[in-house]
Design a protein around this motif. Structure first.
Motif, PDB file in Angstrom:
ATOM      1  N   SER A 227       0.822  -1.202   0.000  1.00 30.84           N
ATOM      2  CA  SER A 227       0.000   0.000   0.000  1.00 30.84           C
ATOM      3  C   SER A 227       0.860   1.257   0.000  1.00 30.84           C
ATOM      4  O   SER A 227       0.634   2.180  -0.791  1.00 30.84           O
ATOM      5  CB  SER A 227      -0.918  -0.009   1.228  1.00 30.84           C
ATOM      6  OG  SER A 227      -1.684   1.154   1.279  1.00 30.84           O
ATOM      7  N   ASP A 228       1.861   1.293   0.846  1.00 35.99           N
ATOM      8  CA  ASP A 228       2.748   2.456   0.909  1.00 35.99           C
ATOM      9  C   ASP A 228       3.526   2.638  -0.392  1.00 35.99           C
ATOM     10  O   ASP A 228       3.651   3.746  -0.906  1.00 35.99           O
ATOM     11  CB  ASP A 228       3.739   2.321   2.074  1.00 35.99           C
ATOM     12  CG  ASP A 228       3.066   2.443   3.428  1.00 35.99           C
ATOM     13  OD1 ASP A 228       1.929   2.959   3.482  1.00 35.99           O
ATOM     14  OD2 ASP A 228       3.672   2.006   4.424  1.00 35.99           O
TER      15      ASP A 228
ATOM     16  N   ARG B  84       1.658   4.007  -3.589  1.00 36.48           N
ATOM     17  CA  ARG B  84       1.328   5.432  -3.588  1.00 36.48           C
ATOM     18  C   ARG B  84       2.356   6.240  -4.375  1.00 36.48           C
ATOM     19  O   ARG B  84       2.092   7.369  -4.760  1.00 36.48           O
ATOM     20  CB  ARG B  84       1.242   5.953  -2.156  1.00 36.48           C
ATOM     21  CG  ARG B  84       0.087   5.373  -1.383  1.00 36.48           C
ATOM     22  CD  ARG B  84       0.124   5.850   0.069  1.00 36.48           C
ATOM     23  NE  ARG B  84      -0.628   4.988   0.926  1.00 36.48           N
ATOM     24  CZ  ARG B  84      -1.947   5.010   1.073  1.00 36.48           C
ATOM     25  NH1 ARG B  84      -2.645   5.882   0.399  1.00 36.48           N
ATOM     26  NH2 ARG B  84      -2.550   4.180   1.884  1.00 36.48           N
ATOM     27  N   THR B  85       3.517   5.658  -4.623  1.00 35.12           N
ATOM     28  CA  THR B  85       4.584   6.366  -5.348  1.00 35.12           C
ATOM     29  C   THR B  85       4.764   5.828  -6.763  1.00 35.12           C
ATOM     30  O   THR B  85       5.789   6.062  -7.387  1.00 35.12           O
ATOM     31  CB  THR B  85       5.922   6.243  -4.586  1.00 35.12           C
ATOM     32  OG1 THR B  85       6.296   4.857  -4.530  1.00 35.12           O
ATOM     33  CG2 THR B  85       5.811   6.815  -3.193  1.00 35.12           C
TER      34      THR B  85
ATOM     35  N   PRO C  41       2.804   6.329  -9.882  1.00 31.89           N
ATOM     36  CA  PRO C  41       1.680   6.991 -10.538  1.00 31.89           C
ATOM     37  C   PRO C  41       1.326   6.427 -11.918  1.00 31.89           C
ATOM     38  O   PRO C  41       0.249   6.680 -12.425  1.00 31.89           O
ATOM     39  CB  PRO C  41       2.142   8.443 -10.656  1.00 31.89           C
ATOM     40  CG  PRO C  41       3.626   8.353 -10.682  1.00 31.89           C
ATOM     41  CD  PRO C  41       3.974   7.192  -9.792  1.00 31.89           C
TER      42      PRO C  41
ATOM     43  N   SER D  99      -7.293   1.625   0.466  1.00 34.19           N
ATOM     44  CA  SER D  99      -6.663   2.872   0.899  1.00 34.19           C
ATOM     45  C   SER D  99      -5.729   3.453  -0.151  1.00 34.19           C
ATOM     46  O   SER D  99      -5.554   4.668  -0.216  1.00 34.19           O
ATOM     47  CB  SER D  99      -5.923   2.673   2.218  1.00 34.19           C
ATOM     48  OG  SER D  99      -4.722   1.945   2.018  1.00 34.19           O
ATOM     49  N   PHE D 100      -5.117   2.616  -0.991  1.00 26.96           N
ATOM     50  CA  PHE D 100      -4.200   3.180  -1.977  1.00 26.96           C
ATOM     51  C   PHE D 100      -4.792   3.286  -3.378  1.00 26.96           C
ATOM     52  O   PHE D 100      -4.212   3.934  -4.247  1.00 26.96           O
ATOM     53  CB  PHE D 100      -2.855   2.440  -2.013  1.00 26.96           C
ATOM     54  CG  PHE D 100      -2.871   1.105  -2.695  1.00 26.96           C
ATOM     55  CD1 PHE D 100      -2.912   1.001  -4.068  1.00 26.96           C
ATOM     56  CD2 PHE D 100      -2.811  -0.051  -1.951  1.00 26.96           C
ATOM     57  CE1 PHE D 100      -2.922  -0.229  -4.684  1.00 26.96           C
ATOM     58  CE2 PHE D 100      -2.803  -1.285  -2.556  1.00 26.96           C
ATOM     59  CZ  PHE D 100      -2.869  -1.368  -3.938  1.00 26.96           C
TER      60      PHE D 100
ATOM     61  N   SER E  80      -4.799   6.557  -5.072  1.00 29.79           N
ATOM     62  CA  SER E  80      -3.460   7.066  -5.393  1.00 29.79           C
ATOM     63  C   SER E  80      -2.940   6.517  -6.708  1.00 29.79           C
ATOM     64  O   SER E  80      -1.812   6.814  -7.093  1.00 29.79           O
ATOM     65  CB  SER E  80      -2.467   6.685  -4.292  1.00 29.79           C
ATOM     66  OG  SER E  80      -2.899   7.162  -3.054  1.00 29.79           O
ATOM     67  N   CYS E  81      -3.731   5.708  -7.389  1.00 26.86           N
ATOM     68  CA  CYS E  81      -3.322   5.099  -8.661  1.00 26.86           C
ATOM     69  C   CYS E  81      -4.199   5.660  -9.772  1.00 26.86           C
ATOM     70  O   CYS E  81      -5.137   4.994 -10.233  1.00 26.86           O
ATOM     71  CB  CYS E  81      -3.452   3.581  -8.589  1.00 26.86           C
ATOM     72  SG  CYS E  81      -2.430   2.817  -7.335  1.00 26.86           S
TER      73      CYS E  81
ATOM     74  N   CYS F 197     -11.294   5.108  -8.992  1.00 26.87           N
ATOM     75  CA  CYS F 197     -10.343   4.692 -10.039  1.00 26.87           C
ATOM     76  C   CYS F 197     -10.969   5.069 -11.370  1.00 26.87           C
ATOM     77  O   CYS F 197     -11.641   4.254 -12.013  1.00 26.87           O
ATOM     78  CB  CYS F 197     -10.081   3.194  -9.964  1.00 26.87           C
ATOM     79  SG  CYS F 197      -9.347   2.672  -8.430  1.00 26.87           S
TER      80      CYS F 197
END
Length: 172
Positions: free
Chosen positions: A30-31, A34-35, A37, A56-57, A60-61, A96
């Motif tokens: 998950s963390d 987030r990076t 993209p 939760s992530f 972020s996608c 999404c």
């Protein structure tokens, strides 16, 4: 964990299927995601990835177009009811905005989980392909899905095989 720590900002596809991630691995995933993209395809089939952490992530996608997460149990108890993770996942799916393919085969949705998912599907505006085989959704779940999918104008592929659809559910 180690692989995703590297600078893989150009990563577009990630397949972690059939790996025992556990809670700690799910948190690291998950963390890390987030990076990333550019991620457009995530496959976590057969992992024990937490649906709560997945939800939760997902926002972020921004480019996620394909999500394959079969063989992850999304309902619990007897009688089966949707897990908190499924509730959060259903809430996150419409965020999404590029999601085109969703595969949730063999996730133990049961009728209640199918109903919860059905509430989210009309808001998945680009969804073209939905795979829900082997989820024990029965006639009640099929009815919920049929109502929702009638509002999914982009859907061109649907697989609900092996879901205990009898004459009543199969006719929906």
């Amino acid at each position: 964990r180690q692989v995703l720590r590297n600078d893989l900002t150009n990563l577009e596809e990630l397949n972690l299927s059939w790996n025992a991630l556990g809670e700690a691995g799910s948190a690291h995933l998950s963390d890390a995601l987030r990076t990333h993209p550019r991620l457009s395809h995530l496959s976590i089939v057969g992992t024990d990835c937490s649906p709560t952490l997945l939800a939760s992530f997902l926002p972020s996608c921004p480019r996620l177009a394909r999500l394959d997460m079969g063989h992850i149990r999304l309902s619990r108890g007897s009688p089966p009811s949707p897990s908190a993770g499924l509730q959060q996942l259903a809430a996150a799916l419409p965020l999404c905005l590029r999601l085109e393919r969703l595969s949730l085969q063999h996730c133990a949705l049961h009728p209640a989980g199918a109903h919860l998912l059905a509430l989210a599907l009309p808001r998945c505006v680009r969804l073209r392909s939905l795979h829900l085989q082997e989820n024990l959704i029965g006639a009640q779940g099929a009815t919920s899905l049929a109502r929702a999918l009638s509002q999914c104008s982009t859907l061109t592929e649907l697989d609900v095989g092996r879901n205990e659809l009898d004459g009543e559910g199969g006719g929906v």
